[in-house]
Scaffold this motif. Structure first.
Motif, mmCIF file in Angstrom:
data_model
loop_
_atom_site.group_PDB
_atom_site.id
_atom_site.type_symbol
_atom_site.label_atom_id
_atom_site.label_comp_id
_atom_site.label_asym_id
_atom_site.label_seq_id
_atom_site.Cartn_x
_atom_site.Cartn_y
_atom_site.Cartn_z
ATOM 1 N N TRP A 170 0.661 -1.271 0.009
ATOM 2 C CA TRP A 170 -0.026 -0.064 0.050
ATOM 3 C C TRP A 170 0.943 1.343 -0.078
ATOM 4 N N VAL A 171 2.197 1.332 0.652
ATOM 5 C CA VAL A 171 3.023 2.337 0.542
ATOM 6 C C VAL A 171 3.295 2.347 -1.121
ATOM 7 N N GLY A 172 3.650 1.375 -1.697
ATOM 8 C CA GLY A 172 3.959 1.618 -3.297
ATOM 9 C C GLY A 172 2.529 2.130 -3.904
ATOM 10 N N VAL A 173 1.424 1.755 -3.636
ATOM 11 C CA VAL A 173 0.153 2.047 -4.164
ATOM 12 C C VAL A 173 0.190 3.753 -4.218
ATOM 13 N N PHE A 174 0.165 4.136 -2.912
ATOM 14 C CA PHE A 174 0.183 5.696 -2.574
ATOM 15 C C PHE A 174 1.326 6.465 -3.249
ATOM 16 N N GLY A 175 2.507 6.011 -3.101
ATOM 17 C CA GLY A 175 3.770 6.550 -3.798
ATOM 18 C C GLY A 175 3.717 6.525 -5.246
ATOM 19 N N LEU A 176 3.187 5.490 -6.045
ATOM 20 C CA LEU A 176 3.149 5.453 -7.170
ATOM 21 C C LEU A 176 1.993 6.632 -7.782
ATOM 22 N N ARG A 177 0.985 6.595 -7.242
ATOM 23 C CA ARG A 177 -0.102 7.713 -7.432
ATOM 24 C C ARG A 177 0.590 9.031 -7.260
ATOM 25 N N LEU A 178 1.617 9.436 -6.365
ATOM 26 C CA LEU A 178 2.043 10.710 -6.236
ATOM 27 C C LEU A 178 2.959 10.821 -7.447
ATOM 28 N N VAL A 179 3.948 9.971 -7.624
ATOM 29 C CA VAL A 179 4.994 9.864 -8.561
ATOM 30 C C VAL A 179 4.622 10.257 -10.062
ATOM 31 N N VAL A 180 3.297 9.449 -10.501
ATOM 32 C CA VAL A 180 2.666 9.888 -11.908
ATOM 33 C C VAL A 180 1.910 11.179 -11.845
ATOM 34 N N GLN A 181 0.986 11.384 -10.776
ATOM 35 C CA GLN A 181 0.061 12.620 -10.670
ATOM 36 C C GLN A 181 0.700 14.010 -10.470
#
Length: 246
Positions: A170-181
């Motif tokens: 879930w850390v990865g999910v939240f982090g990936l959202r930020l990296v892309v958006q």
């Protein structure tokens, strides 16, 4: 015959140790919940692109969110999901309206994703998996004997390992959202940002819930079965008559 109420969100993971089928669709709120979650975002992007009128876009999106809650009230259905969605959409719309920038509709999402990522990262560093705390709290509210409740699942090596893995997921999910958006926000690509938010919203949530279930289902089921067996044994010992002194 009473229909068993389906658990959604993290509560669906709390039921992973029980017998029964797991449904990703039900876990994310069912078809209606998915539509109600995605519709305001879709309307915001499409209407803003079509009209370039931020005030109109905000007004229509707000009206839609209110209508969703009213429909549930009229149908005498649970409004908690729709109401929480209304509050979240309201914050996003107010932020965009006050700043006069459509891209700020997504700012609240950045803040919540960053906060969740930070909290879960801290829990990993502390070796007390945040997802484990959440799931176990839902499974059994520790109103008393907190230490016993805490050690009960923390001392189960396989279960703790599974909770650590899903917390990192879930850390990865939240982090990936930020990296892309975030880069799309900074460059003011509202359409791409809105599209990315939609694709990385419910679909990402569903995938993360499903993978989390696959990881924790077996160790949680074994933990639950062992706890029940231990309780049954303790109850049997407590009711067994004491040996005669003769």
């Amino acid at each position: 015959m009473t229909e068993t109420k389906k658990r959604t969100g993290m509560a669906s993971l709390a039921a992973a140790g029980d017998d029964g089928d797991f449904s990703v669709i039900e876990a994310i709120g069912g078809p209606r919940g998915v539509i109600e979650s995605m519709l305001p975002g879709v309307v915001f992007v499409v209407l803003f692109v079509a009209t370039s009128n931020l005030n109109l876009t905000i007004a229509v999106s707000a009206a839609l969110a209110v209508v969703q809650v009213l429909v549930r009230l009229i149908q005498r259905q649970s409004v908690m999901g729709a109401l929480s969605g209304l509050i979240a959409v309201g914050i996003c719309l107010i932020w965009a309206w006050k700043s006069h920038e459509a891209r700020n509709y997504y700012m609240f999402g950045f803040l919540t994703n960053a906060a969740y990522m930070a909290l879960l990262t801290v829990s990993l560093i502390a070796r007390v998996p945040g997802l484990g705390l959440m799931v176990e709290f839902i499974r059994s509210l520790p109103t008393e004997h907190f230490r016993e409740w805490f050690r009960g699942w923390m001392d189960d090596a396989a279960l703790k390992r599974a909770y650590m893995i899903v917390t990192a997921l879930w850390v990865g999910v939240f982090g990936l959202r930020l990296v892309v958006q975030v880069p799309l926000y900074l460059t003011d690509h509202v359409v791409l940002l809105g599209t990315a938010r939609l694709l990385m919203g419910i679909p990402f949530w569903a995938l993360a819930i499903w993978v989390s279930y696959l990881i924790i289902a077996t160790p949680l089921h074994r933990h639950t079965a062992a706890a029940k067996a231990a309780k049954t044994s303790a109850d049997a010992d407590a009711t067994e008559p004491a040996p005669s002194a003769d």
